[in-house]
Design a protein around this motif. Structure first.
Motif, PDB file in Angstrom:
ATOM      1  N   ASN A 366       0.811  -1.303  -0.264  1.00  0.00           N
ATOM      2  CA  ASN A 366      -0.014  -0.063   0.001  1.00  0.00           C
ATOM      3  C   ASN A 366       0.953   1.266  -0.017  1.00  0.00           C
ATOM      4  N   SER A 367       1.766   1.438   0.969  1.00  0.00           N
ATOM      5  CA  SER A 367       2.778   2.394   0.997  1.00  0.00           C
ATOM      6  C   SER A 367       3.392   2.718  -0.051  1.00  0.00           C
ATOM      7  N   THR A 368       3.963   1.409  -0.766  1.00  0.00           N
ATOM      8  CA  THR A 368       5.003   1.503  -1.687  1.00  0.00           C
ATOM      9  C   THR A 368       4.202   1.977  -2.925  1.00  0.00           C
ATOM     10  N   LEU A 369       3.031   1.581  -3.178  1.00  0.00           N
ATOM     11  CA  LEU A 369       2.197   1.920  -4.420  1.00  0.00           C
ATOM     12  C   LEU A 369       1.695   3.427  -4.226  1.00  0.00           C
ATOM     13  N   GLU A 370       1.462   3.853  -3.130  1.00  0.00           N
ATOM     14  CA  GLU A 370       0.929   5.320  -2.764  1.00  0.00           C
ATOM     15  C   GLU A 370       2.435   6.335  -2.901  1.00  0.00           C
ATOM     16  N   SER A 371       3.418   5.950  -2.755  1.00  0.00           N
ATOM     17  CA  SER A 371       4.565   6.540  -2.760  1.00  0.00           C
ATOM     18  C   SER A 371       5.009   6.811  -4.380  1.00  0.00           C
ATOM     19  N   ILE A 372       4.809   5.622  -5.008  1.00  0.00           N
ATOM     20  CA  ILE A 372       4.976   5.761  -6.422  1.00  0.00           C
ATOM     21  C   ILE A 372       4.066   6.667  -7.221  1.00  0.00           C
ATOM     22  N   SER A 373       2.734   6.421  -6.786  1.00  0.00           N
ATOM     23  CA  SER A 373       1.674   7.367  -7.596  1.00  0.00           C
ATOM     24  C   SER A 373       1.679   8.875  -7.436  1.00  0.00           C
ATOM     25  N   TYR A 374       2.384   9.179  -5.698  1.00  0.00           N
ATOM     26  CA  TYR A 374       2.387  10.507  -5.630  1.00  0.00           C
ATOM     27  C   TYR A 374       3.686  10.854  -5.970  1.00  0.00           C
ATOM     28  N   GLY A 375       4.588  10.224  -6.528  1.00  0.00           N
ATOM     29  CA  GLY A 375       5.952  10.771  -6.995  1.00  0.00           C
ATOM     30  C   GLY A 375       6.964  11.011  -5.847  1.00  0.00           C
ATOM     31  N   VAL A 376       6.785  10.478  -4.702  1.00  0.00           N
ATOM     32  CA  VAL A 376       7.617  10.645  -3.492  1.00  0.00           C
ATOM     33  C   VAL A 376       8.838   9.640  -3.499  1.00  0.00           C
ATOM     34  N   PRO A 377       9.983   9.813  -3.624  1.00  0.00           N
ATOM     35  CA  PRO A 377      10.939   8.607  -3.522  1.00  0.00           C
ATOM     36  C   PRO A 377      10.860   8.327  -2.130  1.00  0.00           C
ATOM     37  N   VAL A 378      11.596   7.043  -1.973  1.00  0.00           N
ATOM     38  CA  VAL A 378      11.577   6.184  -0.580  1.00  0.00           C
ATOM     39  C   VAL A 378      12.872   6.024  -0.026  1.00  0.00           C
ATOM     40  N   ALA A 379      13.019   6.061   1.303  1.00  0.00           N
ATOM     41  CA  ALA A 379      14.002   5.342   2.007  1.00  0.00           C
ATOM     42  C   ALA A 379      13.664   4.121   2.546  1.00  0.00           C
ATOM     43  N   ALA A 380      14.169   2.932   1.997  1.00  0.00           N
ATOM     44  CA  ALA A 380      13.515   1.602   2.333  1.00  0.00           C
ATOM     45  C   ALA A 380      14.140   0.871   3.193  1.00  0.00           C
ATOM     46  N   TRP A 381      13.039   0.494   4.119  1.00  0.00           N
ATOM     47  CA  TRP A 381      13.488  -0.353   5.456  1.00  0.00           C
ATOM     48  C   TRP A 381      12.778  -1.100   5.540  1.00  0.00           C
ATOM     49  N   PRO A 382      12.750  -2.497   4.899  1.00  0.00           N
ATOM     50  CA  PRO A 382      11.771  -3.445   5.021  1.00  0.00           C
ATOM     51  C   PRO A 382      12.023  -4.338   6.042  1.00  0.00           C
ATOM     52  N   ILE A 383      10.639  -4.982   6.642  1.00  0.00           N
ATOM     53  CA  ILE A 383      10.647  -5.822   7.835  1.00  0.00           C
ATOM     54  C   ILE A 383      10.256  -6.878   7.766  1.00  0.00           C
ATOM     55  N   ALA A 384       9.689  -7.361   6.669  1.00  0.00           N
ATOM     56  CA  ALA A 384       8.844  -8.726   6.767  1.00  0.00           C
ATOM     57  C   ALA A 384       7.997  -9.001   5.569  1.00  0.00           C
TER      58      ALA A 384
END
Length: 469
Positions: A366-384
């Motif tokens: 959800n968060s990944t797709l939302e960041s993509i669609s709103y054009g916001v780059p991500v600092a990735a911290w995957p947990i599980a």
């Protein structure tokens, strides 16, 4: 074949759609969004789940979602015996698995009842509730479709690992990729508890009778992987990628997450410079390793970075003890620079705000797709779960993010200095500016996918035409 008009609906229909979600909010919210979208075609939609989880998803839904036309079936499923607040991390999903096991009987009763009221019953269920709808095949006028709450890329990675492939060769058809080198797929070791792995395996045996798959994705970003996935699985399954689902609510009604007037986060963002604020959220549940120690390091790292931020701080600790987890005096020292939010935050509106320039995320889909669609780059911290694959998708495929904690270091604590360095890399460097530019260009394309004539809108029209054939 029915004529599809998503603005005026398809007129009189003899089809009823029944939605059976997996009760975890990150899954059930996607299916609620899909329910609203399907009902916009003037098709009756019934959303069936436990009373407790249905009430949760309604309470947390965006105000932009008009689910007044959705028929909710709130089954009184017995609660999980163990106190949910005392369930250890490795048992975190057991209450949801329990709910799914209890769904089978009320769902089949509902389907039998509805089957007498329509020529066709279309059951759309989460892949994680396949066992609950196993009786669909016994109803002559019913057919089922699997909803995938994760991206085709992640499933492609899982399938590749199962086939013994540790490296992923990016298909050359993926024009968004600017790398010819194969990338290493994150190991699934330690990703799933034994209970979760067994539950997923149990669900898979009931997926074979499905008539097709639906994805909350967009062919503009993962269509190549979806096509290759179909080829690998060799089952000629019909697939539709109809997302980002949250975008339909935005284009028709505005985002509307705030409940009472303009949210305090948005008021604060209004006063900040463009692209200057880092938004931090780890979703609805935090279960990171060395939880308290890691949160302290994160807080210190944010302070050292001197970057403006909004941190949605949720903790497994009792509410009154949350202040004890953060370094003493932290909130006072960062006042004016950072904001710590301990309740619900309007994530869609925050990501859509011009002052937001980065998103420190656990990389749930959800968060990944939302960041993509709103054009916001991500600092990735995957947990599980699928998060390591989503992080790989962002950093190595789409090239719209950086790693702040690589999956290979999942059992280690990231130091405050490392966090500070990664945050500055994203928010205060030339590299970060390039990532933002790329993210915004990709976001504009993805947002257009749900417009009239857009690739996702056409996919949705195709699915509606298929089920009303």
């Amino acid at each position: 074949m029915a004529t599809v008009d998503h603005n005026r609906g398809i007129g009189k229909t003899s089809v009823i759609v029944v939605i059976v979600p997996f009760p975890l909010h990150s899954h059930s919210n996607q299916l609620l969004q899909l329910s609203v979208l399907i009902s916009s075609y003037n098709i009756p939609v019934h959303y069936a789940g436990s009373a407790f989880h249905n009430s949760q998803v309604r309470a947390r839904a965006s105000n932009a979602l008009n689910f007044s036309e959705i028929h909710f079936h709130d089954f009184p499923i017995p609660p999980f015996i163990q106190d949910p607040t005392k369930i250890p991390t490795e048992k975190l999903f057991l209450p949801y698995f329990h709910a799914v096991k209890q769904l089978r009987e009320p769902v089949v009763d509902l389907l039998h009842d509805l089957s007498t009221k329509a020529e066709g019953i279309i059951v759309i269920h989460d892949s994680m509730t396949s066992s609950a709808v196993r009786d669909v095949s016994s109803i002559k006028n019913a057919e089922s479709y699997i909803f995938r709450a994760i991206t085709a890329f992640s499933i492609f990675c899982f399938v590749s690992l199962n086939l013994g492939n540790k490296f992923l060769q990016i298909p050359k058809e993926a024009e968004i990729v600017n790398s010819d080198n194969p990338i290493e797929i994150p190991s699934t070791e330690g990703d799933f508890s034994v209970e979760t792995a067994n539950f997923i395996a149990h669900q898979k045996q009931f997926m074979k009778s499905s008539a097709g798959d639906l994805y909350n994705g967009c062919r503009l970003i993962d269509g190549v992987f979806l096509d290759h996935l179909v080829k690998i699985q060799k089952n000629n399954q019909k697939v539709w990628s109809v997302g980002p689902l949250h975008q339909y609510a935005k284009t028709e009604n505005g985002i509307g997450n705030s409940i009472n007037g303009r949210d305090k986060c948005l008021e604060w963002l209004d006063k900040q410079e463009p692209d200057s604020v880092l938004y931090i959220s780890f979703g609805t549940t935090i279960y990171m390793a060395d939880h308290d120690r890691q949160l302290k390091e994160l807080a210190t790292g944010l302070e050292l970075s001197e970057t403006k931020f909004i941190w949605v701080f949720r903790s497994d600790a009792d509410y009154d003890k949350k202040e004890e987890i953060l370094p003493q005096g932290f909130e006072e020292r960062v006042k004016g620079v950072g904001m710590v939010v301990r309740d619900w935050a309007p994530q869609l509106e925050i990501l859509d705000h011009p002052s937001t320039g980065g998103f420190l995320s656990h990389c749930g889909w959800n968060s990944t797709l939302e960041s993509i669609s709103y054009g916001v780059p991500v600092a990735a911290w995957p947990i599980a779960v699928d998060q390591p694959m989503n992080a790989l998708f962002i950093t190595e495929v789409l090239k719209t993010g950086v790693n702040i904690k690589e999956w290979a270091r999942r059992d280690q604590v990231v130091s405050s200095s490392e966090i500070s360095k990664a945050v500055r890399r994203l928010m205060g460097s030339e590299e970060g500016d390039k990532l933002r530019k790329r993210a915004k260009e990709l976001g504009a394309k993805v947002r257009s996918a749900t417009d009239d004539g857009g690739v996702s809108r056409l996919e949705c029209d195709s699915f509606i035409a298929h089920i009303t054939r």
